[in-house]
Design a protein around this motif. Sequence first.
Motif, PDB file in Angstrom:
ATOM      1  N   UNK A 160       1.269  -1.241   0.316  1.00 19.95           N
ATOM      2  CA  UNK A 160      -0.323  -0.306   0.131  1.00 19.95           C
ATOM      3  C   UNK A 160       0.688   1.549  -0.087  1.00 19.95           C
ATOM      4  N   UNK A 180       1.739   3.422  16.762  1.00 23.42           N
ATOM      5  CA  UNK A 180       0.366   4.063  16.649  1.00 23.42           C
ATOM      6  C   UNK A 180      -0.426   2.948  18.227  1.00 23.42           C
ATOM      7  N   UNK A 181       0.306   2.313  18.784  1.00 24.73           N
ATOM      8  CA  UNK A 181       0.222   1.227  19.585  1.00 24.73           C
ATOM      9  C   UNK A 181      -0.378  -0.601  19.184  1.00 24.73           C
ATOM     10  N   UNK A 182       0.814  -0.002  17.818  1.00 21.19           N
ATOM     11  CA  UNK A 182       0.444  -2.085  17.973  1.00 21.19           C
ATOM     12  C   UNK A 182       1.127  -2.978  18.006  1.00 21.19           C
ATOM     13  N   UNK A 189      -0.046  -3.551  21.125  1.00 19.48           N
ATOM     14  CA  UNK A 189      -1.205  -5.111  21.396  1.00 19.48           C
ATOM     15  C   UNK A 189      -0.182  -6.436  21.052  1.00 19.48           C
ATOM     16  N   UNK A 234      -7.162  -2.597  25.084  1.00 21.89           N
ATOM     17  CA  UNK A 234      -7.344  -1.649  24.616  1.00 21.89           C
ATOM     18  C   UNK A 234      -6.679  -0.658  24.635  1.00 21.89           C
ATOM     19  N   UNK A 235      -5.913   0.224  25.050  1.00 24.46           N
ATOM     20  CA  UNK A 235      -4.809   1.224  25.251  1.00 24.46           C
ATOM     21  C   UNK A 235      -5.282   2.731  24.420  1.00 24.46           C
ATOM     22  N   UNK A 236      -4.489   3.974  25.332  1.00 28.22           N
ATOM     23  CA  UNK A 236      -5.319   4.936  24.434  1.00 28.22           C
ATOM     24  C   UNK A 236      -5.161   5.498  22.873  1.00 28.22           C
ATOM     25  N   UNK A 237      -3.629   4.468  22.493  1.00 28.42           N
ATOM     26  CA  UNK A 237      -3.851   4.239  20.851  1.00 28.42           C
ATOM     27  C   UNK A 237      -4.678   3.397  20.278  1.00 28.42           C
ATOM     28  N   UNK A 272      -4.452   2.185  17.697  1.00 24.92           N
ATOM     29  CA  UNK A 272      -3.715   0.559  17.187  1.00 24.92           C
ATOM     30  C   UNK A 272      -4.052   0.944  15.720  1.00 24.92           C
ATOM     31  N   UNK A 273      -4.551   1.274  15.130  1.00 23.51           N
ATOM     32  CA  UNK A 273      -5.239   1.115  13.201  1.00 23.51           C
ATOM     33  C   UNK A 273      -4.045   1.720  12.253  1.00 23.51           C
ATOM     34  N   UNK A 274      -3.680   0.384  11.344  1.00 29.59           N
ATOM     35  CA  UNK A 274      -2.909   0.744  10.477  1.00 29.59           C
ATOM     36  C   UNK A 274      -3.892   1.639   9.291  1.00 29.59           C
ATOM     37  N   UNK A 275      -3.044   3.006   9.211  1.00 30.58           N
ATOM     38  CA  UNK A 275      -3.567   4.022   8.296  1.00 30.58           C
ATOM     39  C   UNK A 275      -4.026   4.055   6.537  1.00 30.58           C
ATOM     40  N   UNK A 276      -3.554   3.128   6.424  1.00 23.21           N
ATOM     41  CA  UNK A 276      -3.220   2.312   4.893  1.00 23.21           C
ATOM     42  C   UNK A 276      -4.067   1.284   4.894  1.00 23.21           C
ATOM     43  N   UNK A 277      -4.224   0.492   5.770  1.00 22.65           N
ATOM     44  CA  UNK A 277      -5.588  -0.585   5.395  1.00 22.65           C
ATOM     45  C   UNK A 277      -6.832   0.046   6.486  1.00 22.65           C
ATOM     46  N   UNK A 327      -9.446  -5.067   7.004  1.00 26.73           N
ATOM     47  CA  UNK A 327      -8.221  -5.771   7.372  1.00 26.73           C
ATOM     48  C   UNK A 327      -7.994  -5.796   8.421  1.00 26.73           C
ATOM     49  N   UNK A 385      -7.050  -8.132  11.001  1.00 23.31           N
ATOM     50  CA  UNK A 385      -4.938  -8.710  11.364  1.00 23.31           C
ATOM     51  C   UNK A 385      -5.280  -8.670  12.310  1.00 23.31           C
ATOM     52  N   UNK A 401      -5.585 -11.837  13.467  1.00 21.99           N
ATOM     53  CA  UNK A 401      -5.018 -13.034  13.349  1.00 21.99           C
ATOM     54  C   UNK A 401      -3.038 -13.180  14.174  1.00 21.99           C
ATOM     55  N   UNK A 402      -3.151 -11.806  14.785  1.00 27.91           N
ATOM     56  CA  UNK A 402      -1.893 -11.455  15.334  1.00 27.91           C
ATOM     57  C   UNK A 402      -1.866 -12.051  16.760  1.00 27.91           C
ATOM     58  N   UNK A 432     -13.013  -4.030  18.556  1.00 28.44           N
ATOM     59  CA  UNK A 432     -12.031  -6.172  19.276  1.00 28.44           C
ATOM     60  C   UNK A 432     -12.693  -6.444  20.389  1.00 28.44           C
TER      61      UNK A 432
END
Lengths: 221, 211
Positions: A17, A77-79, A82, B85-88, B90-95, B99, B103, B106-107, B149
Amino acid sequence: MNALLAVIRRDLLLALRRKSEALTALFFFVIVVSLFPLGIGPDPNLLRKIGPGVLWVAALLSTLLGLNRLFADDFADGTLEQMAVSPTPLGWLVAGKILAHWLVSGLPLVLLAPMLGLQFDLPVDALGLLTLGLLIGTPLLSMIGAIGAALTLGLRGGGALLSLIVLPLYVPALIFGAGAVEAQIAGLQAGGHLSLLAAMLALSVFFAPLAVTAAIRIALE
Amino acid sequence: MTQPENSLSAHDLACVRGHRTLFEHIHFTLTAGEWMYLRGSNGAGKTSMLRQLAGLAHPAAGSVRWNDEDIREAGDAYREALLFLGHHAALKEDLTPLENLCLAAALDGLALDEATALVALRRFGLKGREELPVKFLSQGQRRRVLLSRLLTRKASLWILDEPLAALDTRAVDLLGEVLADHVGRGGIAILTSHQAIPLPGGRELMLEGVA
């Protein structure tokens, strides 16, 4: 195991992407390597002598280019947080990320190297050896680089520090990788160099995920 | 569905930041079906405490125990039961949200089929936006993706840091329903919020700061 594949799939999808990041490092590699024959001039003996070294140094620098973003985006971004609280061991997820990094930034270098090596008038068997060396060496570069990237997570100006940490650690890979091709050209056996390179890779496959995991846990705290 | 009696307890928990003690001597035990509302002013240490409870930070003193076992020893078993689930976001901007959700599952080593994910996203009012990259979503919508989630990941302990931030009133009510479901099924939840939470019966813990 499924989680490992999932991380790889995710990082490849993200790279797809956002193609520009991966392509920048790749073009950097091509251009740096091509500058040398242009600057030095058409002296086949000299070019053949410096060729392996130039290709390896360019591979190191090109790997370094995308390294600071290996964990930084996930950290911001906090991933990463997680991942740390996920039931999947963090070491697995980290291993997946390193592998994906190699697929995106290491493997293309390996595939391009034989073509770029032609500019240095390297003989065919030397080209083959160069490619084999890079095939063993670039995963090693990703492993070592990941340790540096994890250690500098969340630091201001971490990019420069990352180069200072990682480049000295790349020296052995550079010596044995370029040394293998030079030995081959000089008519000596190259097997020893490659074996040492493979031994370093085996060590790093075991230790790098552990070190990276520890560094990430410290950064998250 | 029978669930073993889960419990989360904190023993003499303390947090030190620099030379300041944010909180100390915190004791509580939550058992199945209980939820706790963690309160305190800005900087009182709410997020720090949630991170200690989730195992992301080591307590300066004391311990956190899951089913009477230190969470550091419980390890994977604890993380399997936990959804943090925290402050952030935790998402990917491009997805896309879809998705991102698949994902994230899946992780965690869980297979999540698209239908379930879609149901969760639609319940949180994201119908028609499942295939839009997250970078085009508003803050509140991102929060809704993250909260989806809660519906797709089975966990008996929820630790939620400011889940109501950026949500509109309908989403707040919805979250209240989802929380009530969870607690009703014997789940445990701990959350912080500066807004009122539309869920009765929670315990309250006030962090007042140590002078």
